[in-house]
Design a protein around this motif. Structure first.
Motif, PDB file in Angstrom:
ATOM      1  N   LYS A 110     -11.543 -12.025  -3.428  1.00 28.98           N
ATOM      2  CA  LYS A 110     -10.311 -11.968  -2.894  1.00 28.98           C
ATOM      3  C   LYS A 110      -9.760 -13.530  -3.092  1.00 28.98           C
ATOM      4  O   LYS A 110      -8.665 -13.614  -3.422  1.00 28.98           O
ATOM      5  N   ASN A 111     -10.845 -14.455  -3.475  1.00 35.50           N
ATOM      6  CA  ASN A 111     -10.231 -15.777  -3.652  1.00 35.50           C
ATOM      7  C   ASN A 111      -9.988 -15.802  -5.029  1.00 35.50           C
ATOM      8  O   ASN A 111      -9.390 -16.904  -5.502  1.00 35.50           O
ATOM      9  N   ASN A 112     -10.234 -14.946  -6.046  1.00 33.02           N
ATOM     10  CA  ASN A 112     -10.074 -15.172  -7.416  1.00 33.02           C
ATOM     11  C   ASN A 112      -8.762 -14.076  -7.886  1.00 33.02           C
ATOM     12  O   ASN A 112      -8.610 -14.134  -9.198  1.00 33.02           O
ATOM     13  N   ILE A 113      -8.467 -13.170  -6.852  1.00 33.26           N
ATOM     14  CA  ILE A 113      -7.639 -12.136  -7.396  1.00 33.26           C
ATOM     15  C   ILE A 113      -6.006 -12.646  -7.574  1.00 33.26           C
ATOM     16  O   ILE A 113      -5.606 -13.239  -6.817  1.00 33.26           O
ATOM     17  N   ILE A 114      -5.640 -12.459  -8.738  1.00 30.36           N
ATOM     18  CA  ILE A 114      -4.139 -12.916  -8.715  1.00 30.36           C
ATOM     19  C   ILE A 114      -2.959 -11.994  -9.046  1.00 30.36           C
ATOM     20  O   ILE A 114      -1.723 -12.071  -9.078  1.00 30.36           O
ATOM     21  N   GLY A 115      -3.518 -10.482  -8.934  1.00 31.87           N
ATOM     22  CA  GLY A 115      -2.531  -9.330  -8.644  1.00 31.87           C
ATOM     23  C   GLY A 115      -3.354  -8.174  -8.445  1.00 31.87           C
ATOM     24  O   GLY A 115      -4.423  -8.011  -8.785  1.00 31.87           O
ATOM     25  N   ILE A 116      -2.646  -7.172  -7.779  1.00 31.52           N
ATOM     26  CA  ILE A 116      -3.180  -5.906  -7.612  1.00 31.52           C
ATOM     27  C   ILE A 116      -2.259  -4.593  -7.942  1.00 31.52           C
ATOM     28  O   ILE A 116      -1.024  -4.819  -7.521  1.00 31.52           O
ATOM     29  N   ILE A 117      -2.719  -3.842  -8.716  1.00 38.91           N
ATOM     30  CA  ILE A 117      -1.784  -2.677  -9.033  1.00 38.91           C
ATOM     31  C   ILE A 117      -2.621  -1.375  -8.493  1.00 38.91           C
ATOM     32  O   ILE A 117      -3.915  -1.283  -8.686  1.00 38.91           O
ATOM     33  N   THR A 118      -1.959  -0.700  -7.540  1.00 39.13           N
ATOM     34  CA  THR A 118      -2.702   0.435  -6.678  1.00 39.13           C
ATOM     35  C   THR A 118      -1.638   1.672  -6.783  1.00 39.13           C
ATOM     36  O   THR A 118      -0.484   1.728  -6.594  1.00 39.13           O
ATOM     37  N   ASP A 119      -2.425   2.812  -6.599  1.00 45.36           N
ATOM     38  CA  ASP A 119      -1.776   4.025  -6.314  1.00 45.36           C
ATOM     39  C   ASP A 119      -1.530   4.181  -4.635  1.00 45.36           C
ATOM     40  O   ASP A 119      -2.325   3.207  -4.182  1.00 45.36           O
ATOM     41  N   ASN A 120      -0.712   4.885  -4.182  1.00 46.11           N
ATOM     42  CA  ASN A 120      -0.405   4.875  -2.754  1.00 46.11           C
ATOM     43  C   ASN A 120      -1.325   6.127  -2.307  1.00 46.11           C
ATOM     44  O   ASN A 120      -1.864   5.757  -1.025  1.00 46.11           O
ATOM     45  N   GLN A 121      -1.550   7.163  -2.832  1.00 42.59           N
ATOM     46  CA  GLN A 121      -2.679   7.981  -2.386  1.00 42.59           C
ATOM     47  C   GLN A 121      -3.659   8.620  -3.657  1.00 42.59           C
ATOM     48  O   GLN A 121      -3.040   8.886  -4.844  1.00 42.59           O
ATOM     49  N   LEU A 122      -4.755   8.642  -3.379  1.00 39.38           N
ATOM     50  CA  LEU A 122      -5.591   9.436  -4.263  1.00 39.38           C
ATOM     51  C   LEU A 122      -6.377  10.403  -3.825  1.00 39.38           C
ATOM     52  O   LEU A 122      -6.320  10.888  -2.753  1.00 39.38           O
ATOM     53  N   GLY A 123      -6.862  11.268  -4.888  1.00 41.62           N
ATOM     54  CA  GLY A 123      -7.494  12.592  -4.600  1.00 41.62           C
ATOM     55  C   GLY A 123      -6.615  13.516  -4.351  1.00 41.62           C
ATOM     56  O   GLY A 123      -5.505  13.614  -4.782  1.00 41.62           O
ATOM     57  N   ARG A 124      -7.121  14.717  -3.993  1.00 46.63           N
ATOM     58  CA  ARG A 124      -6.400  16.087  -3.954  1.00 46.63           C
ATOM     59  C   ARG A 124      -6.685  16.881  -2.906  1.00 46.63           C
ATOM     60  O   ARG A 124      -8.212  16.779  -2.419  1.00 46.63           O
ATOM     61  N   GLY A 125      -5.940  17.851  -2.591  1.00 42.32           N
ATOM     62  CA  GLY A 125      -6.240  18.997  -1.395  1.00 42.32           C
ATOM     63  C   GLY A 125      -6.612  17.984  -0.030  1.00 42.32           C
ATOM     64  O   GLY A 125      -6.095  17.023   0.293  1.00 42.32           O
ATOM     65  N   LEU A 126      -7.745  18.417   0.335  1.00 42.03           N
ATOM     66  CA  LEU A 126      -8.240  18.020   1.709  1.00 42.03           C
ATOM     67  C   LEU A 126      -8.612  16.516   1.514  1.00 42.03           C
ATOM     68  O   LEU A 126      -8.805  15.711   2.786  1.00 42.03           O
ATOM     69  N   GLU A 127      -9.252  16.033   0.274  1.00 46.46           N
ATOM     70  CA  GLU A 127      -9.854  14.738   0.056  1.00 46.46           C
ATOM     71  C   GLU A 127      -8.578  13.787  -0.051  1.00 46.46           C
ATOM     72  O   GLU A 127      -8.686  12.730  -0.192  1.00 46.46           O
ATOM     73  N   LYS A 128      -7.267  14.149  -0.194  1.00 49.38           N
ATOM     74  CA  LYS A 128      -6.020  13.400  -0.423  1.00 49.38           C
ATOM     75  C   LYS A 128      -6.085  12.433   0.542  1.00 49.38           C
ATOM     76  O   LYS A 128      -5.991  12.771   1.753  1.00 49.38           O
ATOM     77  N   THR A 129      -5.643  11.171   0.066  1.00 47.21           N
ATOM     78  CA  THR A 129      -5.620  10.167   1.139  1.00 47.21           C
ATOM     79  C   THR A 129      -3.914   9.812   1.316  1.00 47.21           C
ATOM     80  O   THR A 129      -3.329   9.299   0.094  1.00 47.21           O
ATOM     81  N   THR A 130      -3.463   9.706   2.388  1.00 45.70           N
ATOM     82  CA  THR A 130      -1.791   9.543   2.418  1.00 45.70           C
ATOM     83  C   THR A 130      -1.634   8.034   2.652  1.00 45.70           C
ATOM     84  O   THR A 130      -2.063   7.775   3.651  1.00 45.70           O
ATOM     85  N   ARG A 131      -0.628   7.652   1.790  1.00 47.31           N
ATOM     86  CA  ARG A 131      -0.322   6.310   2.092  1.00 47.31           C
ATOM     87  C   ARG A 131      -1.296   5.066   2.165  1.00 47.31           C
ATOM     88  O   ARG A 131      -1.165   4.216   2.893  1.00 47.31           O
ATOM     89  N   ALA A 132      -2.461   5.602   1.735  1.00 52.07           N
ATOM     90  CA  ALA A 132      -3.641   4.415   1.988  1.00 52.07           C
ATOM     91  C   ALA A 132      -3.380   3.079   0.997  1.00 52.07           C
ATOM     92  O   ALA A 132      -3.824   2.120   1.339  1.00 52.07           O
ATOM     93  N   GLY A 133      -2.736   3.211  -0.115  1.00 50.01           N
ATOM     94  CA  GLY A 133      -2.269   1.990  -0.796  1.00 50.01           C
ATOM     95  C   GLY A 133      -1.569   1.177   0.044  1.00 50.01           C
ATOM     96  O   GLY A 133      -1.698  -0.021   0.060  1.00 50.01           O
ATOM     97  N   GLU A 134      -0.510   1.703   0.949  1.00 50.06           N
ATOM     98  CA  GLU A 134       0.356   0.803   1.745  1.00 50.06           C
ATOM     99  C   GLU A 134      -0.422   0.249   2.797  1.00 50.06           C
ATOM    100  O   GLU A 134      -0.381  -1.152   3.175  1.00 50.06           O
ATOM    101  N   LYS A 135      -1.547   0.854   3.192  1.00 49.59           N
ATOM    102  CA  LYS A 135      -2.141   0.312   4.280  1.00 49.59           C
ATOM    103  C   LYS A 135      -3.034  -0.735   3.819  1.00 49.59           C
ATOM    104  O   LYS A 135      -3.242  -1.874   4.654  1.00 49.59           O
TER     105      LYS A 135
END
Length: 289
Positions: A110-135
């Motif tokens: 974390k002290n070296n990270i200069i930028g983050i690109i992330t999806d908002n939700q990963l996985g499919r079906g029951l394993e799908k994570t909703t708005r996890a990127g925002e969190k």
């Protein structure tokens, strides 16, 4: 870890550079774990994406921009040793295909990270994570508010989350948006010094340009540029950490009507002298006259 990197599947998009991207990703994964100096002072971009199609595309974009950035960093007259030092300070890419791994990579670097690109939700079906990127982004923003974050998603997203940017994967200009974001994270390749009327006075692309500008522009313009930490930021992204810290100290101690030119020239002279100790290039003292 390296085993995870070797098991990744990437999509062939007709661009042979994907082979180089795979090799670079493996090297980054190994180096961040084994090189203490990189772990302590390196710069990292974190990508959290599970779509093979999208992370294959992003890897190409990321490494293309990093390569162009390195080319600008090497525009100074450097010895082979100095070139190697700057190349060793090249930004590295960290890739996670799930939020748990992404959070672990963030916590470790974390002290070296200069930028983050992330999806908002990963996985499919029951394993799908909703708005996890925002969190995840909100957690990071509370701890490291200066880290730029962009969330890209195929699903509808909230646009009212402060300090976090969103972009749809269906956006026609997605690649350009990601490229602009990457360049923002990497930092300025040049400094454009302007007067009070926003007229361009000087364009700094290398250390020699920096020295010429310090000698040429008027004191008021010089102080204005330094007050925004333009010089130390630019020098730092070029991998000259010690010089950047010394310049930043001067920038922080600026007083109205201060003589900024002499301390900056003194620092640049010291820098040139240090650099020429391992070079056959003769050292030439800069004159303020």
């Amino acid at each position: 870890n390296t085993e995870d990197i070797l098991s990744k599947i990437l999509t062939w998009n007709g661009d042979g550079k994907i082979i180089l991207a795979i090799i670079q990703l493996i090297e980054d994964s190994v180096n961040i774990q084994k090189d203490p100096s990189l772990a302590a002072h390196g710069r990292c971009i974190l990508l959290i994406e599970d779509s093979i199609q999208y992370y294959s595309t992003y890897l190409l974009l990321l490494y293309d921009e990093i390569h162009d950035f390195l080319e600008s960093m090497l525009s100074d007259s450097l010895t082979e040793e100095q070139r190697t030092l700057r190349l060793n300070n090249s930004p590295v890419l960290l890739h996670a295909q799930d939020f748990k791994t992404g959070e672990k990579l963030y916590q470790a670097n974390k002290n070296n990270i200069i930028g983050i690109i992330t999806d908002n939700q990963l996985g499919r079906g029951l394993e799908k994570t909703t708005r996890a990127g925002e969190k995840l982004a909100q957690i990071i923003q509370k701890e490291k508010p200066d880290i730029p974050i962009i969330i890209q998603s195929s699903e509808p997203y909230a646009e009212d989350v402060p300090h976090i940017r969103f972009v749809s994967k269906k956006e026609a200009t997605l690649a350009l948006i990601i490229k602009d974001f990457i360049n923002e994270c990497l930092g300025p390749r040049e400094i454009i010094i302007k007067d009070t009327n926003q007229k361009e006075l000087y364009r700094i692309k290398n250390i020699k340009d920096f020295e010429d500008a310090v000698l040429s522009v008027d004191s008021t313009t010089l102080i204005q540029a330094a007050s925004h930490h333009l010089f130390s930021t630019w020098v730092r992204v070029r991998g000259e950490i010690d010089l950047a810290e010394k310049i930043q100290k001067i920038e922080k101690e600026i007083k109205p009507n201060a003589d900024l030119r002499k301390p900056l020239i003194d620092l640049l002279e010291e820098y040139k002298y240090t650099q020429t100790q391992t070079s056959v290039t003769p050292f030439e003292r800069t004159s303020l006259a």
